[in-house]
Enzyme design. Structure first.
Site, PDB file in Angstrom:
ATOM      1  N   ASP A  86       0.812  -1.208   0.000  1.00 58.23           N
ATOM      2  CA  ASP A  86       0.000   0.000   0.000  1.00 58.23           C
ATOM      3  C   ASP A  86       0.849   1.264   0.000  1.00 58.23           C
ATOM      4  O   ASP A  86       2.066   1.216   0.194  1.00 58.23           O
ATOM      5  CB  ASP A  86      -0.901   0.029   1.240  1.00 58.23           C
ATOM      6  CG  ASP A  86      -1.998  -1.017   1.182  1.00 58.23           C
ATOM      7  OD1 ASP A  86      -2.318  -1.483   0.077  1.00 58.23           O
ATOM      8  OD2 ASP A  86      -2.535  -1.368   2.252  1.00 58.23           O
ATOM      9  N   TYR A 130       7.112 -10.153   6.936  1.00 55.84           N
ATOM     10  CA  TYR A 130       6.860  -8.725   7.115  1.00 55.84           C
ATOM     11  C   TYR A 130       7.376  -8.297   8.484  1.00 55.84           C
ATOM     12  O   TYR A 130       7.319  -9.068   9.450  1.00 55.84           O
ATOM     13  CB  TYR A 130       5.358  -8.416   7.047  1.00 55.84           C
ATOM     14  CG  TYR A 130       4.782  -8.349   5.660  1.00 55.84           C
ATOM     15  CD1 TYR A 130       4.716  -7.144   4.962  1.00 55.84           C
ATOM     16  CD2 TYR A 130       4.282  -9.494   5.036  1.00 55.84           C
ATOM     17  CE1 TYR A 130       4.181  -7.083   3.695  1.00 55.84           C
ATOM     18  CE2 TYR A 130       3.743  -9.443   3.756  1.00 55.84           C
ATOM     19  CZ  TYR A 130       3.695  -8.231   3.103  1.00 55.84           C
ATOM     20  OH  TYR A 130       3.172  -8.172   1.827  1.00 55.84           O
TER      21      TYR A 130
END
Length: 246
Positions: free
Chosen positions: A52, A110
């Site tokens: 994003d 992540y």
């Protein structure tokens, strides 16, 4: 045609995300523009997944097909010479014709960074959480996320996929100087899943929820049962692994 695999790092601060979209500059658009200049025709790239706006990457993996005959490793220097300074190709290598950056990924890692004090030099790279957090409670909560679960409660309500079952292999919370790092390794992650998990664990650290509430949130399969969504700028796509998981 040859298939080339790239490992790419980027600072997502000035981009509207990885994936090409009608409004706003994107990482994909920048890379495809440079490849088109090199090939004198459009070149489509495929990534392990999208990130994003504001999200960073240290180990995004991309593939593309090329008719150019130069050695794979030369793509590193050629691309970096033309890409903006906030996108950097770390490695280029020849890949099998069947290699697929997205569908071939076995594990993704992540990491999410938060700071305990304000720092103008880290404001785009770590979220600031100035209130006291119970690190032990956060560690307990993170352990309950490990395993194969339906993560509906930790994904956006209008997700693009119906199957929200994912496997998380490892979680970790590290305290390094003035920062806290959340680490997740999984088979794959739903849209906003990592940010929602981090936001929820932070609220557990504040005392809004108990660590054991994670189990109830997973069982509920209801986004309203979990915590807030952490801001994007603390999140990093750290690594993508293509080796078979035992």
């Amino acid at each position: 045609m040859r298939r080339i695999k790239l490992t790419v790092a980027y600072d997502g601060t000035n981009y509207a995300g990885y994936q090409v979209q009608p409004n706003g500059n994107t990482v994909q658009a920048e890379i495809e523009t440079v490849l088109a200049r090199m090939h004198r025709q459009p070149v489509k790239i495929v990534a392990s997944g999208r990130t994003d706006a504001g999200v960073h990457a240290l180990g995004q993996v991309i593939h593309f097909d090329t008719s150019l005959q130069m050695p794979a490793e030369r793509f590193v220097k050629a691309l970096n010479a033309m890409l903006p300074d906030d996108i950097h190709v770390k490695q280029a290598e020849e890949a099998d014709a069947l290699f697929h950056a997205r569908y071939g990924a076995k594990r993704k890692e992540y990491r999410y960074y938060i700071r305990k004090t304000e720092d103008p030099f880290r404001r785009h790279y770590a979220a600031t959480v100035t209130y006291t957090l119970n690190l032990e409670s956060m560690c307990q909560a993170m352990k309950l996320l490990v395993g194969t679960h339906d993560f509906t409660s930790f994904s956006v309500t209008k997700a693009e996929v119906e199957d929200r079952v994912r496997t998380i292999y490892e979680t970790e919370v590290l305290e390094v100087d003035d920062e806290i790092i959340f680490r997740f390794v999984g088979s794959g992650f739903l849209y906003n899943q990592v940010r929602i998990m981090v936001g929820t664990v932070i609220e557990i650290g504040r005392g809004k929820y108990e660590p054991a509430d994670i189990a109830q949130m997973l069982e509920a399969r209801d986004r309203r049962m979990a915590g807030i969504t952490a801001p994007p700028h603390g999140l990093y796509l750290w690594n993508v692994n293509y080796e078979k998981v035992d």
